[in-house]
Design a protein around this motif. Structure first.
Motif, mmCIF file in Angstrom:
data_model
loop_
_atom_site.group_PDB
_atom_site.id
_atom_site.type_symbol
_atom_site.label_atom_id
_atom_site.label_comp_id
_atom_site.label_asym_id
_atom_site.label_seq_id
_atom_site.Cartn_x
_atom_site.Cartn_y
_atom_site.Cartn_z
ATOM 1 N N ASN A 85 0.541 -1.332 -0.452
ATOM 2 C CA ASN A 85 -0.032 -0.239 -0.370
ATOM 3 C C ASN A 85 0.714 1.572 -0.285
ATOM 4 O O ASN A 85 2.203 0.622 -0.934
ATOM 5 N N ARG A 91 -1.812 -4.036 4.275
ATOM 6 C CA ARG A 91 -3.674 -3.384 4.590
ATOM 7 C C ARG A 91 -4.254 -3.176 5.398
ATOM 8 O O ARG A 91 -4.938 -3.855 5.681
ATOM 9 N N ASP A 126 -7.119 2.105 -0.289
ATOM 10 C CA ASP A 126 -7.324 0.422 -1.432
ATOM 11 C C ASP A 126 -7.341 1.202 -2.500
ATOM 12 O O ASP A 126 -8.729 1.825 -2.946
#
Length: 344
Positions: A85, A91, A126
């Motif tokens: 990420n 994440r 995300d």
């Protein structure tokens, strides 16, 4: 590798079968080393489940990456990569964040390119381009998650129709599952008993502001082939007519606890009129409406006989018509009533 990469101990595990549980994934990866954390992300019905596994030691994560990538688990080859990420580490759970769908992507666009295009609008939690599990090539669409609703709305509004690598992209709300059920979920049998086997219309209520036909089509087309969509934006509800009863049943059952934007959707059976007399009455009602010469077809002006009852009903299963049903089209008018759409 740079210093940050040398410290990575977290793996992304994708293309999981829905029978995989968080504990099951943790157990099979623990054979490669000590797992300190395992997090299963609750995927929506339109996306594959995925998981993140964090090891205590880097060497164990490296071994798991080599040993587990493309391994068959429940008849599916899982995909294992380093978890990435934009802040490093594992994440976050984004199930309560705001997801948007991005379509018509150039096949060369990767996660990083999608992130750069949308990160200017706010905190992106995300970002991923969906790829074919066999070829590894982009499917031409992806998903971007924002922490704040207003950031997602702004990105969706301002990026709609913009060009990325020469292609005009599409943006819509992407459905997600609510973490806690608002009410008890109904079984397939309970939902099926609520309508006749001829009903194939789904009522969708509590739509978010600005919801379009394209938004519903993108989020419901994976349940089956859609015949028609009708939205009443001022009342925040709409109807989706599928080609079969089973497709509509699947849509209602799997849409329980589904959130679109910030709204928990309310899906149920649309009003049905399966009695042939009702359909015939609707046709007769249309035929009795006054018409002028410019509205009459050549067949009508030639004194041709009105269609028989069988011809009328055959028209109800004709090809998809464009736009909302209109009394100017008798077949559409009957379909509008038969599907449970309010008529003018």
């Amino acid at each position: 590798m740079d210093d940050i990469d040398d410290k990575k101990t977290s793996l992304y595990v994708g293309n999981l079968d829905r029978r995989c549980t968080e504990q099951f994934v943790k157990d099979i990866f623990s054979k490669c080393g000590k797992v300190v954390r395992c997090k299963m992300i609750n995927a929506s019905s339109s996306t594959d489940p995925y998981c993140f596994v964090e090891f205590e030691k880097r060497k164990d994560a490296e071994y798991a990456l080599c040993a587990m990538n493309n391994r068959t688990v429940y008849d599916k080859n899982i995909k294992v990569n380093w978890a990435t990420n934009n802040t490093g580490g594992m994440r976050k759970d984004t199930s309560n964040h705001y997801h948007i769908f991005v379509g018509d992507l150039d096949p060369e666009i990767e996660n990083e390119g999608l992130y750069k295009a949308f990160s200017a609008f706010g905190q992106v939690s995300d970002c991923r381009v969906v790829k074919d599990t066999t070829s590894g090539k982009s499917k031409g669409y992806g998903f971007v998650s924002f922490v704040k609703k207003e950031d997602a709305e702004k990105a969706m509004r301002e990026m709609k129709g913009q060009q990325l690598k020469g292609r005009n992209i599409r943006t819509n709300w992407a459905a997600r599952k609510a973490m806690v059920p608002a009410t008890k979920q109904l079984s397939l049998e309970e939902i099926s008993r609520q309508a006749s086997p001829y009903n194939s219309t789904v009522y969708v209520g509590n739509l978010p502001p600005g919801c379009t036909d394209d938004t519903l089509r993108q989020n419901f087309s994976h349940f089956g082939q859609i015949y028609d969509i009708k939205i009443f934006p001022e009342k925040f509800y709409g109807f989706i007519k599928f080609y079969t009863h089973d497709q509509a049943l699947d849509a209602i059952y799997n849409s329980q606890r589904t959130v679109l934007g910030d709204n928990l959707l309310k899906c149920s059976w649309g009003k049905e009129q399966t009695d042939m007399n009702n359909a015939q009455s609707a046709m007769q009602q249309w035929q009795q409406k006054p018409t002028n010469a410019t509205q009459m077809s050549p067949a009508s002006s030639a004194g041709q006989q009105p269609p028989t009852q069988n011809q009328q009903m055959m028209g109800m299963i004709g090809p998809h018509h464009q736009g909302a049903p209109s009394p100017a089209n008798p077949t559409s008018y009957v379909m509008q009533q038969a599907a449970g759409y309010p008529t003018q």
